[in-house]
Design a protein around this motif. Structure first.
Motif, PDB file in Angstrom:
ATOM      1  N   GLN A 223      -6.641  -0.756  -1.455  1.00  0.00           N
ATOM      2  CA  GLN A 223      -6.548   0.479  -0.687  1.00  0.00           C
ATOM      3  C   GLN A 223      -7.440   1.506  -1.363  1.00  0.00           C
ATOM      4  N   SER A 224      -8.449   1.991  -0.636  1.00  0.00           N
ATOM      5  CA  SER A 224      -9.396   2.925  -1.235  1.00  0.00           C
ATOM      6  C   SER A 224      -8.994   4.362  -0.941  1.00  0.00           C
ATOM      7  N   VAL A 225      -9.590   5.276  -1.698  1.00  0.00           N
ATOM      8  CA  VAL A 225      -9.333   6.695  -1.511  1.00  0.00           C
ATOM      9  C   VAL A 225     -10.629   7.445  -1.792  1.00  0.00           C
ATOM     10  N   ILE A 226     -11.016   8.318  -0.868  1.00  0.00           N
ATOM     11  CA  ILE A 226     -12.170   9.174  -1.104  1.00  0.00           C
ATOM     12  C   ILE A 226     -11.701  10.431  -1.824  1.00  0.00           C
ATOM     13  N   LEU A 227     -12.279  10.658  -2.996  1.00  0.00           N
ATOM     14  CA  LEU A 227     -12.001  11.856  -3.776  1.00  0.00           C
ATOM     15  C   LEU A 227     -13.243  12.736  -3.749  1.00  0.00           C
ATOM     16  N   SER A 228     -13.058  13.997  -3.423  1.00  0.00           N
ATOM     17  CA  SER A 228     -14.200  14.908  -3.386  1.00  0.00           C
ATOM     18  C   SER A 228     -13.743  16.292  -3.807  1.00  0.00           C
ATOM     19  N   GLU A 229     -14.496  16.872  -4.713  1.00  0.00           N
ATOM     20  CA  GLU A 229     -14.262  18.258  -5.115  1.00  0.00           C
ATOM     21  C   GLU A 229     -15.566  19.019  -4.945  1.00  0.00           C
ATOM     22  N   LYS A 230     -15.482  20.116  -4.201  1.00  0.00           N
ATOM     23  CA  LYS A 230     -16.656  20.940  -3.965  1.00  0.00           C
ATOM     24  C   LYS A 230     -16.386  22.350  -4.458  1.00  0.00           C
TER      25      LYS A 230
ATOM     26  N   GLY B 108       0.782  -1.219   0.000  1.00  0.00           N
ATOM     27  CA  GLY B 108       0.000   0.000   0.000  1.00  0.00           C
ATOM     28  C   GLY B 108       0.817   1.273   0.000  1.00  0.00           C
ATOM     29  N   GLU B 109       0.104   2.385  -0.158  1.00  0.00           N
ATOM     30  CA  GLU B 109       0.683   3.716  -0.141  1.00  0.00           C
ATOM     31  C   GLU B 109       0.462   4.357   1.230  1.00  0.00           C
ATOM     32  N   PRO B 110       1.164   5.454   1.531  1.00  0.00           N
ATOM     33  CA  PRO B 110       0.911   6.146   2.806  1.00  0.00           C
ATOM     34  C   PRO B 110      -0.560   6.522   2.945  1.00  0.00           C
ATOM     35  N   GLN B 111      -1.122   6.331   4.133  1.00  0.00           N
ATOM     36  CA  GLN B 111      -2.530   6.652   4.366  1.00  0.00           C
ATOM     37  C   GLN B 111      -2.669   8.034   4.968  1.00  0.00           C
TER      38      GLN B 111
ATOM     39  N   ASP C 268      -5.564   0.896  -6.907  1.00  0.00           N
ATOM     40  CA  ASP C 268      -5.154   0.065  -8.038  1.00  0.00           C
ATOM     41  C   ASP C 268      -6.012   0.277  -9.278  1.00  0.00           C
ATOM     42  N   GLY C 269      -6.993   1.181  -9.233  1.00  0.00           N
ATOM     43  CA  GLY C 269      -7.793   1.511 -10.406  1.00  0.00           C
ATOM     44  C   GLY C 269      -9.206   0.958 -10.386  1.00  0.00           C
TER      45      GLY C 269
ATOM     46  N   LEU D 207     -10.385  -6.225   0.650  1.00  0.00           N
ATOM     47  CA  LEU D 207     -10.613  -5.777  -0.721  1.00  0.00           C
ATOM     48  C   LEU D 207      -9.895  -6.682  -1.723  1.00  0.00           C
ATOM     49  N   ALA D 208      -9.727  -7.934  -1.342  1.00  0.00           N
ATOM     50  CA  ALA D 208      -9.026  -8.901  -2.194  1.00  0.00           C
ATOM     51  C   ALA D 208      -9.957  -9.482  -3.257  1.00  0.00           C
TER      52      ALA D 208
END
Length: 702
Positions: free
Chosen positions: A336-343, A280-283, A380-381, A325-326
């Motif tokens: 590894q998930s990531v929340i993306l939000s643009e307001k 994983g990447e840094p959280q 991972d996409g 998440l396997a």
């Protein structure tokens, strides 16, 4: 060590008894209308800058500060997540200068850690459902008010340095922190720059073991930069540009050694001697920012002021690597998930004041626009939660009527139209092992439309400081963490997902009393919703599925303190909360309902230069659920065992500089925080709280 509550100024440690502050000079802007704190018909807590600075002498985490000082907040965990950290059993909307920081379309419970405490002038906590800011404020508001430029100097500021380390196991625990603010006003131009850098060492528990890494603080580096540039056109008009940058990521070579809730074995972090790179990447929040432009006019026309806020925000919150998440068939051993939000949004507020006879009336009204585009992909996409594009337009009117300086009446209405577009998507195939997986669904997208009207009504009697009662009714709403509903869908069309908005109704009755040096506040409340959102674990796949259920939550809060003529302040707070599903009479889980919380504190100004203060927090037991035949508890339903925590600090400040020492968990209590005990089925969360930790620091003003 006290906050400012709804009818009182909390005088912090070190102030003398000769100091007097007019309560009417205090205002709260979290309700979008300038108000005297003492006249608000609701429970409000203000944590002023000095209280925030006192909190930094024990922990830089705002969540810890709120938990100790604000009755109604759940017990906190030393964590980057505010999961399970509720305000009166529900979610609070997090704001910076009125700009929303939470991601209610996909609530990742990371909204509290969006700015460093050193950048704050005060924190406003408005309890109970709120319609004034719309979606996500079912439990209330936490509004971070940032520092303002110094209007009386061309150049002034402060700089602080500190370190923290474990008193149980010093090795690798040393943390380093520096923060500074400079500001001034030169003619019509004003400026402020506030920066903080905080590098954590390994966080140790009471046994000297490094605490688990999931949402952990070990090896965490936080960087925050707040910049304000203002221009005053004249005495009545002003424009200000604000930019806030926040980055707080955990980059470590440690790995977790999994514990077990059922066996009472904690999760700890250990050196990675596997010979393989840590997955994983840094959280943590990554390069998040807020950009705000505010224009204000004190007299845009007769007796009317105007405020216009335009803002843009970017959020990228990276979660921990999880084997849940396997998908072995596609070559994924986890994810590894990531929340993306643009307001981006625009808020307009007009406030008109007029008087007649014995009445003084203020009407605040305006229009809001918000576009929020949120999603939760995997690093991972793979797409876990598809992109949700929300457009929200709202209009509101809020009326405050003061009758003869004895009664304050408050009433408001907000109408909003919300449209959320979701494209076609496929739910993820997630596997507990190679043979046990969830079944993916191809879901047809569409557009969700909501037309919602919410109200608030309150009255307070203000003529007698000895007894100032109030009653308040307010409404809020949630779209029930839409992203969680979408990612767990087991249907083929968005129209089949239970996406109804949940209206929350909040009724509160309370009173405050000031008799000489004694101050007391009492409040009782009930909060109801017909479609709350809970979760249940699928025993076959380990995936948490959302469940819509009605919820009744009710509780009581008490605050009392007494200042002796010597200047010593003694105080206490108490919070009690209960909740149930009214259809089944089943108690609500620990996810919403926390045990009783009792805090006591003492502030002692020893002399003009030395002050000492300490606080103790007692968390009670909660045991409402039964284990299954194998002795296992469902998630959020395990018994909570109570604990006590003591913090202390001493400050020496003879002038414009100070040195201080603080101790977190003075008695080195061996305990599991409530949040750790709640998540019974996830060993990664089963970590102990921090052991005895020392803070040493110094601050200079110039």
């Amino acid at each position: 060590m006290r906050s400012i509550s709804a009818a009182t100024l909390i005088v912090l440690a070190g102030t003398t008894t000769a100091e007097e502050v007019e309560l009417d000079s205090l205002i709260v802007s979290g309700s979008r209308a300038v108000e005297r704190v003492a006249s608000i018909p609701a429970s409000v807590n203000l944590l002023e800058q000095e209280a925030i600075e006192e909190g930094l002498k024990v922990s830089p985490e705002i969540q810890q500060l709120l938990s100790i000082q604000v009755p109604g907040f759940s017990p906190a965990k030393a964590s980057t997540s505010n999961s399970g950290f509720k305000l009166r059993g529900r979610n609070a909307l997090i704001l910076i200068d009125g700009v929303p920081q939470s991601t209610p379309l996909r609530d990742g419970s990371l909204g509290l850690r969006t700015i460093d405490a050193a950048a704050l002038q005060r924190i406003e906590v408005i309890k109970g459902s709120s319609s004034l800011y719309g979606h996500g404020a079912s439990g209330g508001l936490v509004n971070y008010i940032t520092k303002q430029p110094d209007p009386d100097s061309e150049f002034s500021g402060d700089i602080g340095v500190s370190t923290r380390f474990s008193a149980v196991e010093f090795e690798d625990s040393l943390s380093k922190r520096i923060d500074s603010t400079v500001s001034g006003t030169i003619g019509q131009f004003s400026y402020l720059v506030s920066g903080a850098y905080d590098s954590y060492g390994e966080q140790k528990d009471s046994d000297g073991d490094t605490m688990g890494l999931v949402y952990g603080l070990s090896d965490l580096t936080t960087q925050n930069l707040l910049t304000k540039l203002g221009w005053a056109f004249d005495d009545q008009q002003r424009i200000q540009l604000t930019y806030n940058y926040f980055d707080s990521q955990q980059d470590t070579n440690l790995i977790d050694e999994q514990g077990s809730y059922s066996e009472g074995r904690k999760t700890i972090a250990v050196d990675n001697d596997t010979g393989e790179d840590r997955p994983g990447e840094p959280q943590g929040p990554k390069d998040n920012y807020n950009l705000m432009v505010k224009y204000s006019h004190d007299q845009v026309f007769r007796n009317t002021s105007l405020s216009v806020d335009a803002y843009k925000q970017r959020i990228e919150n990276v979660f921990f690597f999880s084997t849940a998440l396997a998908n072995p068939d596609e070559g994924y051993d986890g994810g590894q998930s990531v929340i993306l939000s643009e307001k981006q949004g625009l808020r307009t507020d007009l406030s008109s004041v007029f008087s007649f006879s014995d009445f003084e009336n203020r009407v605040t009204y305006g229009v809001d626009y918000l576009q929020d585009v949120s999603s939760q992909p995997l690093v991972d996409g793979r797409i876990w939660v598809p992109e949700m594009d929300m457009n929200n337009t709202a209009a509101y009117v809020q009326n405050n009527l003061n009758w003869n300086d004895n009664w304050m009446f408050k009433a408001g209405i907000r109408y909003q139209e919300t449209e959320i577009d979701v494209n076609d998507y496929d739910t993820l195939k997630l596997c507990r092992n190679e043979t046990t997986c969830s079944v993916p669904f191809a879901v047809e997208g569409g557009t969700l439309n909501y037309d919602l009207t919410t109200y608030n009504l309150g009255v307070r009697y203000t003529a007698m400081p000895e007894f100032s009662p109030f009653i308040n009714y307010s409404e809020g709403y949630d779209i029930s963490d839409l992203g969680r509903l979408l990612r767990s869908a087991t249907v083929t069309s968005l129209s089949q997902v239970q996406t109804e908005a949940s209206k929350v109704e909040h009724l509160e009755i309370g009173a405050s009393s000031d008799i000489n040096n004694l101050h007391v506040e009492v409040a009782i409340y009930k909060s109801t919703s017909t479609l709350g959102t809970s979760t249940v674990e699928d025993p076959n796949t380990g995936v948490y599925l959302p469940v819509r259920e009605p919820q009744d939550i009710y509780g009581a809060e008490i605050l009392a303190d007494y200042r002796f003529y010597s200047g010593v302040l003694l105080g206490m707070t108490y919070s009690h909360i209960q909740g149930e599903n009214p259809d089944t009479d089943d108690p609500l889980s620990n996810r919403f309902i926390s045990p009783d919380k009792l805090t006591a504190y003492v502030d002692w100004p020893v002399n003009h230069a030395i002050k000492v203060n300490a606080d103790i927090t007692h968390i009670g037991d909660r045991d409402e659920f039964d284990a299954d035949e194998d002795g296992n508890y469902s998630n959020y339903e395990g018994p909570i065992e109570g604990y006590q925590l003591v913090n202390a600090r001493i400050t020496y400040q003879p002038g414009d500089w100070q040195v201080y020492a603080g101790v977190e968990n003075l008695l080195n209590e061996d305990y599991f925080p409530v949040a750790s005990q709640s998540l019974t089925t996830n060993a990664s969360y089963y970590t102990e709280g921090p052991g005895r930790t020392i803070v040493l620091g110094s601050r200079v003003q110039f």
